[in-house]
Design a protein around this motif. Structure first.
Motif, PDB file in Angstrom:
ATOM      1  N   LEU A  99       3.891  -1.281  -6.388  1.00 49.40           N
ATOM      2  CA  LEU A  99       3.229  -0.961  -5.122  1.00 49.40           C
ATOM      3  C   LEU A  99       4.076  -1.396  -3.932  1.00 49.40           C
ATOM      4  N   LEU A 100       4.734  -2.529  -4.060  1.00 51.85           N
ATOM      5  CA  LEU A 100       5.585  -3.021  -2.979  1.00 51.85           C
ATOM      6  C   LEU A 100       6.718  -2.037  -2.695  1.00 51.85           C
ATOM      7  N   ALA A 101       7.368  -1.542  -3.740  1.00 52.26           N
ATOM      8  CA  ALA A 101       8.453  -0.583  -3.551  1.00 52.26           C
ATOM      9  C   ALA A 101       7.942   0.736  -2.977  1.00 52.26           C
ATOM     10  N   SER A 102       6.776   1.183  -3.439  1.00 49.54           N
ATOM     11  CA  SER A 102       6.222   2.435  -2.938  1.00 49.54           C
ATOM     12  C   SER A 102       5.861   2.330  -1.460  1.00 49.54           C
ATOM     13  N   LEU A 103       5.243   1.239  -1.053  1.00 48.32           N
ATOM     14  CA  LEU A 103       4.890   1.050   0.357  1.00 48.32           C
ATOM     15  C   LEU A 103       6.133   0.961   1.236  1.00 48.32           C
ATOM     16  N   LEU A 104       7.136   0.243   0.775  1.00 47.34           N
ATOM     17  CA  LEU A 104       8.355   0.111   1.577  1.00 47.34           C
ATOM     18  C   LEU A 104       9.072   1.451   1.725  1.00 47.34           C
ATOM     19  N   PHE A 142      -5.753  -3.671   8.629  1.00 52.61           N
ATOM     20  CA  PHE A 142      -6.712  -2.709   8.072  1.00 52.61           C
ATOM     21  C   PHE A 142      -7.277  -3.205   6.742  1.00 52.61           C
ATOM     22  N   ALA A 143      -6.412  -3.764   5.897  1.00 55.22           N
ATOM     23  CA  ALA A 143      -6.869  -4.236   4.592  1.00 55.22           C
ATOM     24  C   ALA A 143      -7.807  -5.426   4.729  1.00 55.22           C
ATOM     25  N   LEU A 144      -7.493  -6.345   5.618  1.00 52.07           N
ATOM     26  CA  LEU A 144      -8.333  -7.526   5.778  1.00 52.07           C
ATOM     27  C   LEU A 144      -9.689  -7.190   6.365  1.00 52.07           C
ATOM     28  N   GLU A 145      -9.764  -6.141   7.171  1.00 45.81           N
ATOM     29  CA  GLU A 145     -11.014  -5.813   7.850  1.00 45.81           C
ATOM     30  C   GLU A 145     -11.858  -4.791   7.109  1.00 45.81           C
ATOM     31  N   GLU A 146     -11.230  -3.854   6.407  1.00 43.81           N
ATOM     32  CA  GLU A 146     -11.994  -2.726   5.878  1.00 43.81           C
ATOM     33  C   GLU A 146     -11.796  -2.462   4.397  1.00 43.81           C
ATOM     34  N   LEU A 147     -10.779  -3.033   3.772  1.00 40.79           N
ATOM     35  CA  LEU A 147     -10.496  -2.677   2.384  1.00 40.79           C
ATOM     36  C   LEU A 147     -11.607  -3.116   1.446  1.00 40.79           C
ATOM     37  N   GLU A 148     -12.170  -4.277   1.699  1.00 35.34           N
ATOM     38  CA  GLU A 148     -13.248  -4.753   0.832  1.00 35.34           C
ATOM     39  C   GLU A 148     -14.451  -3.820   0.875  1.00 35.34           C
ATOM     40  N   ASP A 149     -14.784  -3.326   2.063  1.00 40.15           N
ATOM     41  CA  ASP A 149     -15.899  -2.387   2.181  1.00 40.15           C
ATOM     42  C   ASP A 149     -15.599  -1.078   1.464  1.00 40.15           C
ATOM     43  N   LEU A 150     -14.374  -0.601   1.597  1.00 38.19           N
ATOM     44  CA  LEU A 150     -14.008   0.645   0.930  1.00 38.19           C
ATOM     45  C   LEU A 150     -14.111   0.525  -0.583  1.00 38.19           C
ATOM     46  N   ILE A 151     -13.689  -0.617  -1.124  1.00 33.79           N
ATOM     47  CA  ILE A 151     -13.775  -0.808  -2.571  1.00 33.79           C
ATOM     48  C   ILE A 151     -15.232  -0.927  -3.011  1.00 33.79           C
ATOM     49  N   ALA A 152     -16.030  -1.666  -2.222  1.00 30.94           N
ATOM     50  CA  ALA A 152     -17.438  -1.848  -2.577  1.00 30.94           C
ATOM     51  C   ALA A 152     -18.221  -0.549  -2.489  1.00 30.94           C
ATOM     52  N   LEU A 153     -17.826   0.339  -1.586  1.00 30.51           N
ATOM     53  CA  LEU A 153     -18.569   1.585  -1.385  1.00 30.51           C
ATOM     54  C   LEU A 153     -17.971   2.764  -2.135  1.00 30.51           C
ATOM     55  N   GLY A 154     -16.656   2.780  -2.315  1.00 28.17           N
ATOM     56  CA  GLY A 154     -16.019   3.950  -2.901  1.00 28.17           C
ATOM     57  C   GLY A 154     -15.477   3.776  -4.287  1.00 28.17           C
ATOM     58  N   LEU A 632      -4.810  -8.034  -5.688  1.00 34.06           N
ATOM     59  CA  LEU A 632      -3.442  -7.538  -5.812  1.00 34.06           C
ATOM     60  C   LEU A 632      -3.024  -6.765  -4.567  1.00 34.06           C
ATOM     61  N   LEU A 633      -3.900  -5.902  -4.074  1.00 35.13           N
ATOM     62  CA  LEU A 633      -3.570  -5.129  -2.874  1.00 35.13           C
ATOM     63  C   LEU A 633      -3.358  -6.042  -1.669  1.00 35.13           C
ATOM     64  N   LEU A 634      -4.213  -7.034  -1.512  1.00 39.11           N
ATOM     65  CA  LEU A 634      -4.036  -7.964  -0.389  1.00 39.11           C
ATOM     66  C   LEU A 634      -2.716  -8.722  -0.505  1.00 39.11           C
ATOM     67  N   ALA A 635      -2.374  -9.158  -1.711  1.00 37.07           N
ATOM     68  CA  ALA A 635      -1.126  -9.901  -1.893  1.00 37.07           C
ATOM     69  C   ALA A 635       0.088  -9.026  -1.603  1.00 37.07           C
ATOM     70  N   VAL A 636       0.048  -7.765  -2.019  1.00 34.51           N
ATOM     71  CA  VAL A 636       1.170  -6.863  -1.767  1.00 34.51           C
ATOM     72  C   VAL A 636       1.339  -6.607  -0.277  1.00 34.51           C
ATOM     73  N   LEU A 637       0.243  -6.359   0.420  1.00 36.06           N
ATOM     74  CA  LEU A 637       0.334  -6.085   1.855  1.00 36.06           C
ATOM     75  C   LEU A 637       0.785  -7.321   2.635  1.00 36.06           C
ATOM     76  N   GLN A 638       0.385  -8.482   2.212  1.00 36.39           N
ATOM     77  CA  GLN A 638       0.875  -9.703   2.853  1.00 36.39           C
ATOM     78  C   GLN A 638       2.362  -9.886   2.606  1.00 36.39           C
ATOM     79  N   CYS A 639       2.816  -9.540   1.406  1.00 40.66           N
ATOM     80  CA  CYS A 639       4.239  -9.656   1.102  1.00 40.66           C
ATOM     81  C   CYS A 639       5.045  -8.658   1.923  1.00 40.66           C
ATOM     82  N   VAL A 640       4.542  -7.440   2.082  1.00 40.07           N
ATOM     83  CA  VAL A 640       5.235  -6.437   2.905  1.00 40.07           C
ATOM     84  C   VAL A 640       5.377  -6.922   4.337  1.00 40.07           C
ATOM     85  N   SER A 641       4.296  -7.462   4.890  1.00 42.97           N
ATOM     86  CA  SER A 641       4.346  -7.955   6.260  1.00 42.97           C
ATOM     87  C   SER A 641       5.334  -9.108   6.406  1.00 42.97           C
TER      88      SER A 641
END
Length: 677
Positions: A99-104, A142-154, A632-641
């Motif tokens: 995921l890290l390579a794909s995002l970069l 975006f992940a810190l504010e909305e990702l949890e809701d998206l996973i819980a709802l979608g 995992l998604l949160l850790a990857v996005l933090q690493c990218v930043s």
């Protein structure tokens, strides 16, 4: 400049290496090429050879990355992020890199097409780096504010929850039961770490271990915490045997041999005491004087004889005290003297030396006794009763095997030790690491995914009517403040939430993110638009199932079509959500007849659990944890930043001067001058 004093660190500054976005991408892509060889259920083993000729065979992403000799600091930084994430969740190291390579790659493409030229930069590379950093920061926000809701709802509504109490039942699990689901979750995990032949055997063995260590009337995760914290003392690696020889044995295995053999031959209750220090003679009290001669040779020999006699007599008093208490087993954290071993042998006491702190702590916890630090303060409370204490041969090593007497009166578990077998030392270590990582994965799975300080109950949700997106005024917005507390409780994932493996999580979250992008309004040009953020993350997620089914593109499409068939045909959750009238709350939207009936533990499920389970066993995709995927998604996005915030690499060469110098050469004046230099 004067010569540096003894032990002074001298740092030599080497040329500065400016870091560009392409350098970060090249580094991560190199790591990606390494882990892709073992990625997915069809991945193979990776063989490493050391300079000593020792070979290491592993499928663990963390072990593979840590075995690499990485000199580039950026690569070591990435591996450190992967290791910290996997040490908590026990899983996801290879997916992390993917995921890290794909995002970069996607950020690099966007930054090259749309460099931020609103500010003055020295070069186009600097503008691209600033744009990439802005993209990464907004993705993380975006992940810190909305990702949890998206996973819980979608995503979560298309999975189901397994109960920990049912999964640790003593009865044989029935098909599609909670216990069977936990075993399938573990089998899916072991399938990516061990061979397909042994994944079901190890998963059943893991469930059996947890059933033995389940504490009654305690928290559901207490067994997981206990096994994870005491795993070094609970398992014994044995090389030279197939994995199918792994088993559970009663009691505790202490990984030391008898320093003084045990004289008993039959199993009978024995009493033991734990010493954390040395058995030494008593300290002389007031009025007692031991004369040590300083005169001729005869006087010295007489003093040595007197000291030996006094020391032996003092140790005999200790042994006599132990005999009065009925102690026949001495467990020591240190190596005792030859005199202690000789006296213990005369008293028919067996001694076990140099026991690790982990094993002594486990023994004390199970026996209910306190270790003794001062051998002259032994009390009956320090003596534990054992059912037996005998040697046990595991592989080529002989250990001490103990069982605890009347344990059910004190604690409500049946202690057992795990014997992990493997053909070689590397295979045994790999199986043991996979076993402990599986325990960590279950810990994350059965812990409720709560919110941080910025919870949804404190957020202000503003939704625009889809018919008036161009005329957004204050009347078109509504703030759900009264129902946000209840909304927060409903959106948080319940413990034990799992979903089909094989890319199901990525397919569903990709769909939810794309729907989110279509329903959101584009913000002003000062920041990256929310639809662009959602689309960027959605496209990156598909790289995971693409690699899983890279051997068969048609299979990828079939699985994607089959999984997305659970989604509503007419409308989607998020499109309905953003079309709600201001007077309709979010919870009411899920309770309307436009949504399918729920029949799961999650309150907002859009499909029935039996359908999901049937689909799981029909496709044989396995199960995976939703909470682990979210972390995992949160850790990857933090690493990218973090990676894109690095501007330059500063190479240093440190030398420690250890040459000897005469004391006369070092003066206060010289030291001050050297410090100033």
């Amino acid at each position: 400049m004067k010569r540096p004093p003894l032990g002074l660190m001298v740092v030599e500054m080497l040329p500065v290496h400016h870091l560009h976005l392409k350098h970060v991408l090249q580094t991560v892509c190199t790591l990606e090429a390494t882990v892709l060889r073992s990625f997915g259920p069809e991945g193979g083993q990776v063989l490493f050879t050391r300079d000593t000729g020792q070979a290491m065979l592993s499928r663990s992403g963390t072990c593979i990355l840590k075995a690499l000799r990485l000199e580039y600091p950026l690569a070591r930084m990435v591996v450190e992020c992967v290791w910290k994430h996997s040490s908590v969740t026990g899983d996801g190291s290879k997916t992390f890199i993917l995921l890290l390579a794909s995002l970069l790659r996607m950020i690099h493409t966007k930054a090259c097409k749309e460099p931020d030229m609103s500010h003055t930069y020295n070069s186009r590379e600097a503008a691209e780096a600033a744009t990439a950093q802005r993209f990464a920061d907004e993705l993380l926000t975006f992940a810190l504010e909305e990702l949890e809701d998206l996973i819980a709802l979608g995503v979560a509504p298309y999975g189901f929850c397994v109960s920990w109490e049912d999964s640790t039942a003593k009865t044989q699990p029935a098909p599609h039961s909670n216990t069977h689901c936990v075993q399938k979750l573990l089998a899916s995990f072991f399938h990516t770490r061990l061979s397909h032949t042994h994944c079901h055997f190890i998963s059943n063995l893991t469930c059996e271990v947890l059933r033995h260590w389940t504490f009654k009337n305690d928290l559901p995760s207490s067994a997981l915490h206990f096994v994870n914290d005491n795993f070094p003392a609970l398992h014994t690696p044995v090389s030279g045997f197939p994995i199918s020889c792994s088993r559970l044995i009663e009691g505790q295995v202490i990984h030391r041999d008898f320093a003084v053999p045990c004289p008993q031959t039959e199993d009978q209750p024995v009493k033991a005491v734990v010493f954390t220090g040395y058995l030494q003679p008593t300290i002389l009290s007031a009025g007692e004087v031991l004369k040590v001669g300083c005169g001729g040779q005869g006087t010295e020999e007489k003093s040595i004889v007197e000291f030996s006699a006094w020391s032996e007599k003092s140790l005999q008093c200790i042994i006599a005290t132990l005999q009065r208490l009925g102690v026949s087993v001495l467990l020591s954290a240190v190596k005792q003297s030859a005199a202690v071993l000789a006296l213990a042998a005369q008293a028919q006491m067996c001694v076990v030396e140099c026991i690790s702190q982990d094993e002594l702590a486990l023994f004390s916890k199970l026996s209910g006794t306190t270790p003794v630090s001062d051998c002259w303060t032994i009390e009956p409370l320090n003596v534990s009763t054992l059912t037996f204490c005998r040697p046990i041969l595991l592989g080529v090593h002989r250990y001490v095997h103990v069982a605890f007497h009347d344990l059910q009166k004190r604690i409500t578990v049946k202690p057992c030790s795990l014997v992990i077998c493997g053909a070689g030392e590397g295979q045994t270590d790999q199986c043991a690491c996979a076993f402990q990582d599986a325990i960590r994965m279950l810990l994350v799975t059965f812990q409720p995914m709560g919110r941080t300080s910025t919870t949804a109950s404190n957020r202000t949700y503003q939704f625009h009517n889809s018919t008036s997106s161009h005329t957004a005024d204050h009347s078109d917005r509504t703030t759900y403040s009264s129902s946000n507390a209840f909304l927060s409780q409903q959106c948080v994932l319940e413990p034990g939430c799992v979903i089909l493996a094989g890319g199901t999580f990525e397919f569903l979250l990709n769909h939810a993110l794309l729907q989110r992008a279509r329903c959101c309004l584009v913000s002003d040009g000062t920041k990256m638009s929310t639809p662009a953020v959602s689309q960027l993350l959605a496209n990156a997620l598909l790289s995971v199932p693409q690699q899983i089914y890279s051997h068969n593109a048609r299979h990828f499409l079939q699985i994607q079509t089959s999984i997305l068939s659970f989604l509503p045909k007419d409308s989607h959750t998020f499109s309905l959500l953003y079309k709600q009238k201001p007077s309709t709350s979010l919870i009411q939207a899920y309770c309307t007849s436009e949504f399918p009936a729920a029949d799961c533990k999650l309150s907002m499920h859009c499909c029935r659990r039996t359908d999901v389970l049937s689909k799981a066993f029909m496709l044989d995709l396995g199960l995976e944890s939703v909470s682990c995927k979210y972390q995992l998604l949160l850790a990857v996005l933090q690493c990218v930043s973090s990676l894109l915030r690095v501007d330059m690499v500063l190479h240093t060469h440190t030398t420690l001067h250890t040459q000897s110098r005469r004391p006369a050469d070092i003066s206060w004046e010289g030291s001050e001058d050297e410090a100033e230099d």
